[in-house]
Design a protein around this motif. Structure first.
Motif, PDB file in Angstrom:
ATOM      1  N   PHE B 167       0.836  -1.209   0.000  1.00 56.43           N
ATOM      2  CA  PHE B 167       0.000   0.000   0.000  1.00 56.43           C
ATOM      3  C   PHE B 167       0.870   1.258   0.000  1.00 56.43           C
ATOM      4  O   PHE B 167       0.523   2.266  -0.609  1.00 56.43           O
ATOM      5  CB  PHE B 167      -0.934   0.022   1.206  1.00 56.43           C
ATOM      6  CG  PHE B 167      -2.028  -0.995   1.137  1.00 56.43           C
ATOM      7  CD1 PHE B 167      -2.348  -1.610  -0.065  1.00 56.43           C
ATOM      8  CD2 PHE B 167      -2.745  -1.359   2.272  1.00 56.43           C
ATOM      9  CE1 PHE B 167      -3.355  -2.559  -0.137  1.00 56.43           C
ATOM     10  CE2 PHE B 167      -3.752  -2.298   2.201  1.00 56.43           C
ATOM     11  CZ  PHE B 167      -4.055  -2.902   1.003  1.00 56.43           C
ATOM     12  N   LEU B 168       2.024   1.180   0.699  1.00 55.24           N
ATOM     13  CA  LEU B 168       2.885   2.358   0.740  1.00 55.24           C
ATOM     14  C   LEU B 168       3.463   2.688  -0.641  1.00 55.24           C
ATOM     15  O   LEU B 168       3.822   3.833  -0.913  1.00 55.24           O
ATOM     16  CB  LEU B 168       4.016   2.149   1.753  1.00 55.24           C
ATOM     17  CG  LEU B 168       3.582   2.193   3.228  1.00 55.24           C
ATOM     18  CD1 LEU B 168       4.739   1.830   4.135  1.00 55.24           C
ATOM     19  CD2 LEU B 168       3.015   3.554   3.609  1.00 55.24           C
ATOM     20  N   THR B 169       3.557   1.675  -1.525  1.00 60.35           N
ATOM     21  CA  THR B 169       4.081   1.946  -2.861  1.00 60.35           C
ATOM     22  C   THR B 169       2.998   2.411  -3.836  1.00 60.35           C
ATOM     23  O   THR B 169       3.305   2.830  -4.939  1.00 60.35           O
ATOM     24  CB  THR B 169       4.738   0.693  -3.474  1.00 60.35           C
ATOM     25  OG1 THR B 169       3.725  -0.287  -3.679  1.00 60.35           O
ATOM     26  CG2 THR B 169       5.829   0.138  -2.587  1.00 60.35           C
ATOM     27  N   VAL B 170       1.727   2.288  -3.445  1.00 56.32           N
ATOM     28  CA  VAL B 170       0.652   2.752  -4.323  1.00 56.32           C
ATOM     29  C   VAL B 170       0.685   4.284  -4.353  1.00 56.32           C
ATOM     30  O   VAL B 170       0.701   4.917  -3.301  1.00 56.32           O
ATOM     31  CB  VAL B 170      -0.721   2.247  -3.809  1.00 56.32           C
ATOM     32  CG1 VAL B 170      -1.855   2.872  -4.592  1.00 56.32           C
ATOM     33  CG2 VAL B 170      -0.786   0.738  -3.890  1.00 56.32           C
ATOM     34  N   PRO B 171       0.707   4.906  -5.549  1.00 55.12           N
ATOM     35  CA  PRO B 171       0.818   6.367  -5.625  1.00 55.12           C
ATOM     36  C   PRO B 171      -0.290   7.081  -4.853  1.00 55.12           C
ATOM     37  O   PRO B 171      -1.461   6.709  -4.945  1.00 55.12           O
ATOM     38  CB  PRO B 171       0.687   6.661  -7.120  1.00 55.12           C
ATOM     39  CG  PRO B 171       0.938   5.386  -7.814  1.00 55.12           C
ATOM     40  CD  PRO B 171       0.671   4.280  -6.862  1.00 55.12           C
TER      41      PRO B 171
END
Lengths: 294, 282
Positions: B167-171
């Motif tokens: 989720f942290l890598t989702v823009p």
């Protein structure tokens, strides 16, 4: 701790989302762990009517019990042997697969599936091969004049469980070593080859040192596996015997607490095991942080 | 490959062939044993080539089982294993993905505490809290039930971390755009985040299915009724009988059946399996 730049404003929703996970964590993890901690300081009378607080009595008894110390020693031998055998075999296989271009994938498929074999099933497979009456390995060993009977010979029983446990873990280590080897820059090995270093020298002076984060990580995971996940392997083959030769700490907790119903001692043993897992987990996560910088 | 060394290439293949033989041989031997009649084990030398009883043995184990071992037919135990493995895999993914969503996309009091509570489960495997966990499950009346087999195992720190990491890598822009368009948290989760997590969910599912299938100690503790035996724990009972009775052919048929489903999953979903394995350990 990190969140998103913008967040949802809801107040109640996040708690609802966390409820199932936290409920299970508290009911089945934290509460029982607390109970184990509590009863490790208590002694129950034989009829279970009264419990008395006895401070570190259970721990003191544990550490003066030769059977427990024996179990600590056996667990150490077991964990170190499983880790060493399984990791060296997997490293050899991973290096071999990494040298090949096309056929590597084929070999990989043939090597990874034991990951899905349950530890207890791995135990039974090797137990069948080592069965003193009909197993194939005692039959072959007999040709060399070795009499195999793990039911009465403690060292042979240990060899049996070590092999069964290491066999199951090869596929796991293999996959991580392959991943590690692929991240070693090809340019370094090429440069060394131009400078005249042979394949063995290149491996020991370039590839192996660069692989050390993977090696270290696998060491921790393997020790963890050998200590905690091999209950089934031992239960299916030697049941801790003969004469406690393969009685690892986890097997002893089960035997003393669940079969022997000695709650105080078993709780103290549980707490000791928790300390070991906590230490291993902390080391593992420390390592993850280091790898990020690496 | 850096340079061409025919001898080393030959050696490489030899190492791998020996490795494959070592890995495959125990299972080969078990399979061969499962194709023989029970009389073939009396001579003292185990058979190395297939016998004619393959269908008899498997049919007998699947439909009637070994009544002398007090274990139900194998198909029943396999169904129990399947129910347990699927419940664990689906349950772990479901509760972990929503808790990761709460931790990443919301700010609320005690967020850090919740995170650490979940983290603690990593340090408390069943093996270190056998008796008290058994007591809790017994007090809740969950012994000998599917709920007792699966629910206590579905808390998952690794799955939560994996989803949090993802989720942290989702823009951030995706969420901002969704909010501008008037999507609430539930709609954003269902229509945007869930579809994006598809590969992660599939990879995790493979790993967790295997995890659920190979459970041994837990089913051993919470089931005393043969109706709820799982195949992996039932096998131990069968093997205990084989030591006195030479029914190796039947026991080995059950062993092969017990490892077949998860092994097939690994072989046919190898890419997802490798992805799941490597990512859950990060």
């Amino acid at each position: 701790m990190q969140t998103k730049r913008t967040i949802f404003p809801n107040k109640l929703l996040p708690y609802l989302l966390l409820t199932p996970q936290l409920a299970i964590t508290i009911i089945f993890f934290l509460w029982p762990a607390g109970q184990a901690l509590k009863s490790s300081f208590e002694r129950e009378d034989p009829f279970g009517f009264k419990t008395t607080f006895v401070w570190f009595h259970n721990y003191a008894r544990l550490f003066s019990d030769p059977e427990y110390l024996n179990s600590v020693w056996r667990t150490a031998i077991f964990a170190v042997s499983v880790t060493a055998i399984s990791m060296s075999v997997s490293l050899l296989l991973a290096v071999a697969v990494n040298r090949l271009l096309r056929s590597g994938k084929f070999y990989t498929t043939l090597l990874v599936w034991p990951y899905a074999v349950a530890p207890v099933v791995a135990g039974i497979l090797w137990w069948f091969m080592f069965n003193p009456t009909i197993g194939i390995l005692p039959y072959l060993l007999d040709q060399f004049g070795i009499n195999w009977n793990h039911r009465i010979n403690g060292s042979q029983a240990m060899i049996l469980v070590v092999i069964a446990a290491a066999w199951k873990q090869i596929s796991y280590n293999f996959l991580f070593f392959v991943a590690g080897l692929q991240s070693v820059p090809q340019s370094l090995t090429e440069a060394a080859a131009i400078d005249g270093a042979g394949p063995f020298k290149r491996f020991w002076t370039i590839v192996f040192p660069l692989l050390s984060p993977t090696t270290f990580f696998l060491m921790i995971v393997n020790i963890n596996y050998a200590m905690f996940d091999t209950f089934g392997t031992i239960d299916a083959t030697t049941q801790g015997g003969p004469a406690g030769a393969t009685n690892t700490l986890v097997y002893k907790v089960y035997a003393d607490g669940f079969l022997g119903l000695n709650i105080g001692s078993s709780s103290a043993q549980s707490v000791m095991l928790m300390l070991i897992v906590i230490a291993l987990t902390v080391i593992q996560f420390r390592w993850v942080e280091r790898r990020v910088q690496y | 490959m850096v340079e061409n060394r025919p001898f080393l290439t030959f050696l490489t293949h030899m190492v791998l062939i020996v490795g494959v033989v070592v890995v495959v041989f125990p299972v080969y031997l078990a399979f061969i044993a499962s194709t023989h009649g029970s009389g073939d084990f009396l001579s003292g030398v185990p058979p190395l080539l297939p016998g004619p009883h393959l269908i008899d043995n498997y049919y007998k184990m699947l439909t009637t089982g070994l009544s002398s071992a007090g274990a139900p037919p194998v198909w029943m135990m396999m169904m129990n294993s399947l129910v347990m493995a699927l419940t664990i895999a689906v349950g772990k993914i479901a509760i972990s993905i929503i808790s990761a969503y709460a931790i990443v996309y919301f700010k609320f009091p005690f967020r850090l505490l919740a995170f650490w509570a979940i983290f603690l489960t990593l340090m408390l495997p069943v093996e270190v809290r056998i008796i008290p966990t058994f007591k809790v499950v017994a007090d809740l009346g969950m012994l000998n039930s599917y709920a007792g087999l699966a629910i206590p195992l579905i808390a998952s720190a690794t799955a939560t971390f994996l989803f949090r990491q993802f989720f942290l890598t989702v823009p951030d822009e995706l969420m901002e755009a969704a909010r501008v368009d008037g999507a609430g948290p539930i709609k954003f989760f269902r229509d945007i985040l869930l579809p994006l997590s598809r590969t992660n969910i599939a990879a995790l599912f493979v790993i967790l299915f295997i995890y659920g299938w190979v459970q041994y100690l837990w089913p051993l503790l919470v089931t005393t009724d043969p109706k709820y035996y799982t195949i992996v724990m039932g096998i131990k009972r069968l093997a205990a009988v084989a030591d006195s009775d030479p029914l190796w052919n039947l026991v080995m048929a059950a062993v092969i059946l017990a490892m077949l489903p998860p092994v097939l999953v690994v072989i046919f979903m190898q890419r997802l399996f490798v992805k799941g394995l490597v990512e859950t350990e990060k």
